[in-house]
Design an enzyme around this catalytic site. Structure first.
Site, PDB file in Angstrom:
ATOM      1  CG  ASN A 116      -0.130  -0.165   2.534  1.00  0.00           C
ATOM      2  OD1 ASN A 116      -0.086  -1.274   3.053  1.00  0.00           O
ATOM      3  ND2 ASN A 116       0.492   0.882   3.046  1.00  0.00           N
ATOM      4  CG  MET A 120       6.132  -2.412   6.922  1.00  0.00           C
ATOM      5  SD  MET A 120       4.849  -3.544   7.492  1.00  0.00           S
ATOM      6  CE  MET A 120       5.632  -5.115   7.107  1.00  0.00           C
ATOM      7  CB  ALA A 127       7.011   1.253  19.882  1.00  0.00           C
ATOM      8  CB  VAL A 230      11.148   1.233  -9.000  1.00  0.00           C
ATOM      9  CG1 VAL A 230      12.540   1.359  -9.617  1.00  0.00           C
ATOM     10  CG2 VAL A 230      10.546   2.616  -8.800  1.00  0.00           C
ATOM     11  CG  HIS A 435      11.197  -4.737  14.629  1.00  0.00           C
ATOM     12  ND1 HIS A 435      10.929  -4.940  15.969  1.00  0.00           N
ATOM     13  CD2 HIS A 435      10.213  -3.919  14.180  1.00  0.00           C
ATOM     14  CE1 HIS A 435       9.834  -4.275  16.310  1.00  0.00           C
ATOM     15  NE2 HIS A 435       9.391  -3.649  15.240  1.00  0.00           N
ATOM     16  CG  ASN A 469      14.088  -0.514   9.761  1.00  0.00           C
ATOM     17  OD1 ASN A 469      14.389   0.616  10.145  1.00  0.00           O
ATOM     18  ND2 ASN A 469      12.908  -1.053  10.002  1.00  0.00           N
ATOM     19  CB  THR A 481      10.533   2.757  13.306  1.00  0.00           C
ATOM     20  OG1 THR A 481       9.797   1.585  12.957  1.00  0.00           O
ATOM     21  CG2 THR A 481      10.150   3.878  12.360  1.00  0.00           C
TER      22      THR A 481
END
Length: 511
Positions: A116, A120, A127, A230, A435, A469, A481
């Site tokens: 979307n 994320m 947090a 892309v 993560h 990340n 993040t």
């Protein structure tokens, strides 16, 4: 929107990292033409709009109910880890396991990506705990400054949700048990979060908060291209001239010329794009890392803490947890981080029944080159990109520390209330934390163990940057993040002073 023929800064990926690069470049280069290409469709009622802020009541309920348990891996679309979509049109906007796109995730079954606009960044819990010394990387003299800029970009608030009275009892118990192992500033505390208080309601930071033109427009020098993938970076081995995009509906191929390119797709799709483009440094896709994730639920012993049922906390408007708390990692004595999200359970008449303490224990794992994403030269996913195969396992040291995390959790539970190790605790499948780090990792030199320098500049190229990340080279224990945003800060600063951008600005003035 139709892709432009030329842009000064082309950003691949419109999530938190891409938005951060755009915002920071715009602040210093108001005249620069910036284009973000984001593959998926818009979700709900706005491009890059966090789902916590959606006005769709059904979607809001679905998002908040899932995220309130604090287990991002269980938030991913409800689908078997092996189920595959047959076409992009089969994918609803949202978060999907990578197997749904046609990838081999047997060794990383919890892995998921956003499909979307905003990636994320429209789903995350917000947090933003900060890393300890061992999790830092790059020039130590600029770390604190870069981290503070990242906090500002994300609109971090120190203690937005709690502690309530019950939450303070939990913090006091955790401090009494663990506080002797904590460094200054790293005692159990409220979880810092990327939220703002707007008229009494907590608003999460999504990409459109970081860079508002993503949602509302109003910037004549910015273009958001959504619904386009892309597929390839066009380059000569040293300079990237631009990128080819493919419309996910029509299949039409377009080429965008660019002075500078920043790939901020995510830790899985950024190396995938580099591989598809023939940019294949030895470390690409290697050193894949994520902390192990042990989820727990404790029922607080109200009698022990002198709390009456009627005194249990309710929720702020728009929230589904009463307290969002944090036990920072303090290695080596305390090698774990805990994200603690608490809820008051109520009956059908809204009478309080119990107070649940949700403790997610993050366990660091060794950074190993053999944990990696392998890309196929023959097979393609449903988007036409190289199929990814995760090669991932926990080492003997990892498994021992995960086992010890159970004992650590037992020590916490003894001080809080009712907990059963067999029924109230679970080690989630690899990939469940979401993560991921290390797949386009930064390093001090081009020695084959990294993909880029600490500004994100890909080795061997003069105008190709990576951010996010995947650039983080250390074993993170904290949520990723805020630390990942440091890489966006550094990439943006390098882009702002890049000679190609200056030359493009001079040509525009002359024209």
């Amino acid at each position: 929107m139709t892709p432009p023929e030329y842009t000064d800064v082309l950003i691949v990926g419109g999530g938190i990292m891409g938005a951060a690069v755009a915002a920071l470049v715009r602040a210093e280069r108001p005249e620069a033409q910036i284009t973000i290409v984001d593959a998926g469709p818009a979700i709900a009622d706005g491009s890059g709009h966090h789902l916590h802020e959606t006005k769709d009541p059904e979607l809001w309920e679905q998002y908040n109910e899932k995220v309130s348990i604090g287990i991002q891996g269980l938030y991913a679309a409800d689908q078997p880890a092996t189920e595959r979509a047959t076409a992009l049109s089969d994918l609803e906007p949202g978060m999907h396991r990578i197997a749904a796109l046609g990838h081999d995730s047997a060794q990383l079954p919890g892995a998921a990506v956003g499909w979307n606009v905003g990636g994320m960044g429209v789903h995350w819990t917000a947090a933003t705990p900060w890393p300890e010394e061992a999790e830092r990387f790059g020039d130590p003299d600029r770390w604190d400054r870069d981290l503070e800029i990242a906090r500002d970009v994300l609109r971090v608030t120190a203690s937005p949700i709690g502690p309530t009275t019950a939450g303070q009892h939990v913090l006091d118990a955790l401090t009494a048990h663990l506080g002797h192992m904590a460094a200054p500033g790293r005692l159990p505390q409220a979880m810092p979060m990327a939220v703002r208080d707007v008229d009494g309601r907590l608003v999460r930071t999504g990409p459109a908060v970081i860079f508002p033109p993503i949602e509302v427009g109003g910037d004549e020098h910015f273009t958001l291209v959504s619904g386009q993938i892309v597929t390839e970076l066009v380059h000569d081995g040293a300079t990237v001239r631009g990128a080819r995009t493919k419309d996910i509906t029509t299949g039409e191929v377009t080429e965008i010329a660019a002075a500078v390119v920043v790939v901020a797709a995510d830790a899985l799709r950024s190396p995938q794009l580099l591989w598809a483009s023939g940019i294949r440094p030895a470390a690409l896709g290697t050193h894949l890392n994520e902390h192990a994730f042990v989820t727990n639920r404790v029922l607080l012993d109200l009698d022990r803490f002198g709390i009456a049922l009627e005194e249990l906390p309710g929720y702020r408007d728009g929230e589904t947890v009463s307290d969002s708390l944090w036990v920072p990692v303090n290695s080596p004595a305390l090698p774990y981080q805990c994200q603690v999200m608490n809820r008051t359970y109520i009956d059908d008449d809204a009478n309080p029944l119990a107070y649940g303490v949700g403790v997610s224990v993050y366990v660091p794992t060794e950074v190993r080159a053999e944990n990696r994403i392998v890309f196929s030269d023959e097979d393609r996913d449903i988007a036409g990109m190289p199929v990814m195969r995760a090669e991932f396992s926990w080492s003997e040291a990892d498994l021992a520390l995960i086992e010890q995390a159970g004992d650590f959790m037992a020590g916490i539970a003894e001080r809080l209330g009712e907990w059963n190790r067999e029924t109230d605790s679970q080690v989630l499948p690899a990939g469940s934390s979401l993560h991921y780090t290390g797949t386009v990792r930064a390093g001090d030199s081009d020695d084959g163990t990294s993909v880029c320098d600490h500004s994100g500049l890909v080795w061997g190229f003069d105008n190709l940057f990576v951010a996010g990340n995947g650039v983080v080279p250390t074993a993170l224990v904290c949520n990723s993040t805020l630390t990942g945003t440091v890489t966006a800060v550094r990439a943006a600063e390098a882009v702002v002073v890049h000679p190609a951008l200056a030359a493009a600005a001079a040509e525009e003035v002359c024209a």
